[in-house]
Design a protein around this motif. Structure first.
Motif, PDB file in Angstrom:
ATOM      1  N   LEU A  92    -100.839  21.087   5.057  1.00 56.29           N
ATOM      2  CA  LEU A  92    -100.842  21.183   3.671  1.00 56.29           C
ATOM      3  C   LEU A  92    -101.928  21.845   3.201  1.00 56.29           C
ATOM      4  O   LEU A  92    -102.052  22.950   2.456  1.00 56.29           O
ATOM      5  CB  LEU A  92    -100.690  19.821   2.901  1.00 56.29           C
TER       6      LEU A  92
ATOM      7  N   TYR B  36    -100.404  16.612   8.978  1.00 57.32           N
ATOM      8  CA  TYR B  36     -99.493  17.080   8.191  1.00 57.32           C
ATOM      9  C   TYR B  36    -100.586  17.374   6.928  1.00 57.32           C
ATOM     10  O   TYR B  36    -100.118  18.497   6.064  1.00 57.32           O
ATOM     11  CB  TYR B  36     -98.721  15.994   7.463  1.00 57.32           C
TER      12      TYR B  36
ATOM     13  N   THR C 232     -92.677  19.537   5.691  1.00 54.09           N
ATOM     14  CA  THR C 232     -92.083  18.765   4.623  1.00 54.09           C
ATOM     15  C   THR C 232     -90.546  18.203   4.559  1.00 54.09           C
ATOM     16  O   THR C 232     -90.362  17.274   3.900  1.00 54.09           O
ATOM     17  CB  THR C 232     -92.327  19.467   3.447  1.00 54.09           C
TER      18      THR C 232
END
Length: 312
Positions: free
Chosen positions: A37, A33, A73
């Motif tokens: 990002l 993750y 997300t």
């Protein structure tokens, strides 16, 4: 007995049958993750700030990066909580929102990857007409079509899924709320939902993938007609990153949505689903940055460093 009152919490079982694996998965998912990002944000910044990347190819790529940011997300924070917390609950509202957004963004990505294949087809097979065919207005229209189709697909399929009569145990054998897992949770007749899922899978997975394959067959023929080996390598190099992303994405999607209906396939599909949902958004920016000289040059310019003459 069938539970007719839908607004209750669900239990996302995830990988609870592998308790020793959950902490490891937490680290892997959290790391992926963060990479998603950072990598996708970097691509968006480079595409916006560097004038040399103001082209259709990078316009579509920045849209893909934004899409991946939204996509992960939608469910990764909840997934991280469930991997750490033994309760593993999600509210009916939370599940509904997750299902709607996940389906919409997943569909949009299928269409957007097809649009990017069309862009590469015109660039390689019709280079003299590229600027007139792939003009800024068409780019915005194609991206708008991708997002609208994703929204329409979600509007069509989410309500019938949420109206299913769910079994009282409320245990979803998955790590997120998606159509196949909610269909399996139903204790009623799911024939309509299964037909709807099959039709949408053909329209939104098989058809786009077929168009992408046709595009790359034409690209391959055009590349083979180039006389010099250096020219062939350079031309195909402009498409290789997208081709890798398509291969990884669609392999995972097919493993999740077009698998046979048996328990072994469902368990295996859960791990493919994890890779599709978490792995591909983190790999996409790595593929495009490590294999794309223009992106690497733009990154060096952003840092104020001189360009490497070996990449000129």
């Amino acid at each position: 007995m069938v539970n007719q009152s839908s607004p209750v919490d669900f239990l996302l079982l995830g990988f609870s049958e592998y308790p020793g694996l959950e902490r490891t998965l937490f680290i892997i998912v959290f790391t992926s993750y963060l990479l998603t990002l950072m990598g996708n944000t970097l691509i968006i910044l480079l595409s916006v700030l560097d004038p040399r990347l103001h082209s259709p190819m990078y316009f579509f790529l920045s849209n893909l990066s934004f899409l991946d940011l939204c996509f992960t997300t939608t469910f990764v924070p909840q997934m991280l909580v469930n991997l750490w917390d033994p309760k593993k609950t999600i509210s009916f509202l939370g599940c509904s929102v997750q299902l709607f957004i996940f389906m919409s963004l997943g569909t949009t990505e299928c269409i957007l990857l097809t649009v990017m294949a069309f862009d590469r087809y015109v660039a390689v097979c019709q280079p003299l007409h590229y600027a007139t065919v792939i003009h800024p207005r068409l780019c915005w229209q194609l991206v708008a079509v991708a997002w609208v189709m994703g929204l329409v697909q979600s509007i069509v399929q989410t309500p019938p899924t949420l109206r299913l009569p769910f079994c009282p145990h409320r245990k979803i054998d998955d790590f997120l709320c998606e159509v196949p897992s909610l269909i399996r949770l139903s204790c009623g007749d799911t024939t309509f939902n299964e037909i709807q899922l099959a039709v949408s899978s053909v329209i939104l997975v098989v058809v786009p993938l077929s168009l992408i394959l046709v595009s790359y067959c034409a690209i391959a023929r055009a590349v083979l007609r180039i006389n010099s080996a250096k020219g062939r390598k350079k031309t195909f190099g402009t498409c290789s990153s997208h081709l890798m992303v398509v291969t990884i994405f669609y392999s995972s999607v097919i493993a999740v949505y077009l698998q046979p209906k048996n328990r072994y396939a469902q368990k295996r599909g859960k791990f493919f689903g994890l890779f599709y949902a978490v792995g591909t958004p983190s790999l996409n920016p790595l593929i495009y940055t490590l294999r794309n000289k223009e992106v690497k040059r733009a990154f060096r310019r952003l840092l104020g460093k001189d360009e490497d003459p070996r990449e000129s």
